[in-house]
Write a protein that holds these residues in place. Sequence first.
Motif, PDB file in Angstrom:
ATOM      1  N   ASP A   1       4.574 -27.342 -34.941  1.00 31.25           N
ATOM      2  CA  ASP A   1       3.138 -27.061 -35.066  1.00 31.25           C
ATOM      3  C   ASP A   1       2.826 -25.580 -34.879  1.00 31.25           C
ATOM      4  O   ASP A   1       1.759 -25.113 -35.303  1.00 31.25           O
ATOM      5  N   GLY A   2       3.736 -24.828 -34.253  1.00 33.11           N
ATOM      6  CA  GLY A   2       3.503 -23.415 -34.001  1.00 33.11           C
ATOM      7  C   GLY A   2       4.082 -22.482 -35.046  1.00 33.11           C
ATOM      8  O   GLY A   2       3.962 -21.262 -34.929  1.00 33.11           O
ATOM      9  N   ILE A   3       4.726 -23.041 -36.083  1.00 31.49           N
ATOM     10  CA  ILE A   3       5.331 -22.225 -37.133  1.00 31.49           C
ATOM     11  C   ILE A   3       4.331 -22.051 -38.270  1.00 31.49           C
ATOM     12  O   ILE A   3       3.806 -23.037 -38.805  1.00 31.49           O
ATOM     13  N   ASP A   4       4.051 -20.806 -38.642  1.00 34.98           N
ATOM     14  CA  ASP A   4       3.033 -20.527 -39.662  1.00 34.98           C
ATOM     15  C   ASP A   4       3.390 -21.151 -41.008  1.00 34.98           C
ATOM     16  O   ASP A   4       2.623 -21.936 -41.561  1.00 34.98           O
ATOM     17  N   ASP A   5       4.554 -20.812 -41.521  1.00 31.73           N
ATOM     18  CA  ASP A   5       5.001 -21.329 -42.823  1.00 31.73           C
ATOM     19  C   ASP A   5       5.956 -22.494 -42.579  1.00 31.73           C
ATOM     20  O   ASP A   5       7.153 -22.402 -42.824  1.00 31.73           O
ATOM     21  N   VAL A   6       5.409 -23.601 -42.095  1.00 37.02           N
ATOM     22  CA  VAL A   6       6.279 -24.691 -41.664  1.00 37.02           C
ATOM     23  C   VAL A   6       6.998 -25.340 -42.840  1.00 37.02           C
ATOM     24  O   VAL A   6       8.180 -25.709 -42.728  1.00 37.02           O
ATOM     25  N   ARG A   7       6.354 -25.471 -43.989  1.00 37.37           N
ATOM     26  CA  ARG A   7       7.022 -26.068 -45.146  1.00 37.37           C
ATOM     27  C   ARG A   7       8.180 -25.193 -45.611  1.00 37.37           C
ATOM     28  O   ARG A   7       9.262 -25.684 -45.947  1.00 37.37           O
ATOM     29  N   GLY A   8       7.975 -23.884 -45.608  1.00 36.95           N
ATOM     30  CA  GLY A   8       9.054 -22.966 -45.950  1.00 36.95           C
ATOM     31  C   GLY A   8      10.177 -23.037 -44.940  1.00 36.95           C
ATOM     32  O   GLY A   8      11.360 -23.017 -45.299  1.00 36.95           O
ATOM     33  N   ALA A   9       9.817 -23.148 -43.660  1.00 37.15           N
ATOM     34  CA  ALA A   9      10.827 -23.240 -42.604  1.00 37.15           C
ATOM     35  C   ALA A   9      11.656 -24.508 -42.749  1.00 37.15           C
ATOM     36  O   ALA A   9      12.872 -24.497 -42.527  1.00 37.15           O
ATOM     37  N   LEU A  10      11.017 -25.606 -43.136  1.00 40.64           N
ATOM     38  CA  LEU A  10      11.748 -26.862 -43.318  1.00 40.64           C
ATOM     39  C   LEU A  10      12.709 -26.767 -44.500  1.00 40.64           C
ATOM     40  O   LEU A  10      13.837 -27.276 -44.429  1.00 40.64           O
ATOM     41  N   LYS A  11      12.288 -26.118 -45.565  1.00 37.42           N
ATOM     42  CA  LYS A  11      13.175 -25.930 -46.722  1.00 37.42           C
ATOM     43  C   LYS A  11      14.372 -25.068 -46.341  1.00 37.42           C
ATOM     44  O   LYS A  11      15.511 -25.354 -46.722  1.00 37.42           O
ATOM     45  N   ARG A  12      14.114 -24.002 -45.596  1.00 39.15           N
ATOM     46  CA  ARG A  12      15.214 -23.116 -45.177  1.00 39.15           C
ATOM     47  C   ARG A  12      16.158 -23.852 -44.229  1.00 39.15           C
ATOM     48  O   ARG A  12      17.375 -23.644 -44.269  1.00 39.15           O
ATOM     49  N   ALA A  13      15.597 -24.697 -43.385  1.00 41.06           N
ATOM     50  CA  ALA A  13      16.435 -25.475 -42.470  1.00 41.06           C
ATOM     51  C   ALA A  13      17.346 -26.421 -43.236  1.00 41.06           C
ATOM     52  O   ALA A  13      18.549 -26.519 -42.954  1.00 41.06           O
ATOM     53  N   GLU A  14      16.789 -27.121 -44.218  1.00 38.50           N
ATOM     54  CA  GLU A  14      17.601 -28.051 -45.006  1.00 38.50           C
ATOM     55  C   GLU A  14      18.713 -27.306 -45.735  1.00 38.50           C
ATOM     56  O   GLU A  14      19.870 -27.752 -45.763  1.00 38.50           O
ATOM     57  N   SER A  15      18.393 -26.149 -46.310  1.00 38.52           N
ATOM     58  CA  SER A  15      19.394 -25.359 -47.033  1.00 38.52           C
ATOM     59  C   SER A  15      20.503 -24.868 -46.107  1.00 38.52           C
ATOM     60  O   SER A  15      21.656 -24.744 -46.524  1.00 38.52           O
ATOM     61  N   ALA A  16      20.152 -24.603 -44.849  1.00 38.10           N
ATOM     62  CA  ALA A  16      21.128 -24.097 -43.882  1.00 38.10           C
ATOM     63  C   ALA A  16      22.041 -25.192 -43.349  1.00 38.10           C
ATOM     64  O   ALA A  16      23.088 -24.900 -42.774  1.00 38.10           O
ATOM     65  N   GLY A  17      21.616 -26.470 -43.506  1.00 37.90           N
ATOM     66  CA  GLY A  17      22.438 -27.568 -43.005  1.00 37.90           C
ATOM     67  C   GLY A  17      21.839 -28.298 -41.821  1.00 37.90           C
ATOM     68  O   GLY A  17      22.536 -29.083 -41.157  1.00 37.90           O
ATOM     69  N   VAL A  18      20.558 -28.048 -41.526  1.00 42.00           N
ATOM     70  CA  VAL A  18      19.885 -28.777 -40.449  1.00 42.00           C
ATOM     71  C   VAL A  18      19.524 -30.159 -40.990  1.00 42.00           C
ATOM     72  O   VAL A  18      18.744 -30.286 -41.915  1.00 42.00           O
TER      73      VAL A  18
END
Length: 256
Positions: free
Chosen positions: A12-29
């Motif tokens: 909830d505290g991440i500004d670009d949360v959708r972008g962060a989720l995409k980057r997380a998935e790409s990284a292997g999270v």
Amino acid sequence: MMNLIDTHAHLDGIDDVRGALKRAESAGVRAIVAVGENKAANQKNLDLARNTKRPEIILALGLHPGKIESDLIDEELLFIEKHLGEAKAIGEIGLDFWYKETRKDSRKKEEQLQVYRRLLEIARDNALPVLIHTRGAWREAFEMAKSVCIQRAVFHWYSGPMDVLKDILDKGYFISASPSVVYSEEARNSLEFAPVEQTLVETDSPVFYKHCEGGLKAEPKDVFVTLKHYALLKKRSEQELAEILNKNAELIFNLD
């Protein structure tokens, strides 16, 4: 590709949360435990969990000791109880006696204790694990979790006394490796002592990774940064640790 579960993030505290989720998935999270601090955060995380397929959002509903508002306590707890069916954990909850207002006013300390106990009882009655924040109240937080008969607990970002840590581990509870593994002597000592089999790995996003990678504002993909420094501390391979840490998270959060 190596995959990992970030076991503590404030999405909830991440500004670009959708972008962060995409980057997380790409990284292997593969999954993220979204912890809540109050009703507003819990609602945001609930919406994300309902509308995100990958990475999996593991919902934790909580009321942080630093976010308690006396006239809203019942409303906050009612929201948590209403949505327990979608949660895998209760958190972030706990005790923090380092806050200035708590040190000055014993009533604030008592209020924290009462809220913490009520949340522990909700967790116990619904067979959910708890994610515990504590500063300056490590012994009190542990003893109350024990007295309420909590079966699964994670002491997030543990940096307290070693005698309390020994009791935490003897009880079968866990601690977490957070960004503080890089710079905090207390955290490093705790993580050196605790077995990997009783440790989780996290980012505490969007916390700032001080003294780490030149300094960066954390998001879930950076759980691999925590893993790297934890592996250096434990003198073990990242791949080996990732496998154990994921199994630990699956156990704590009852994941398939």
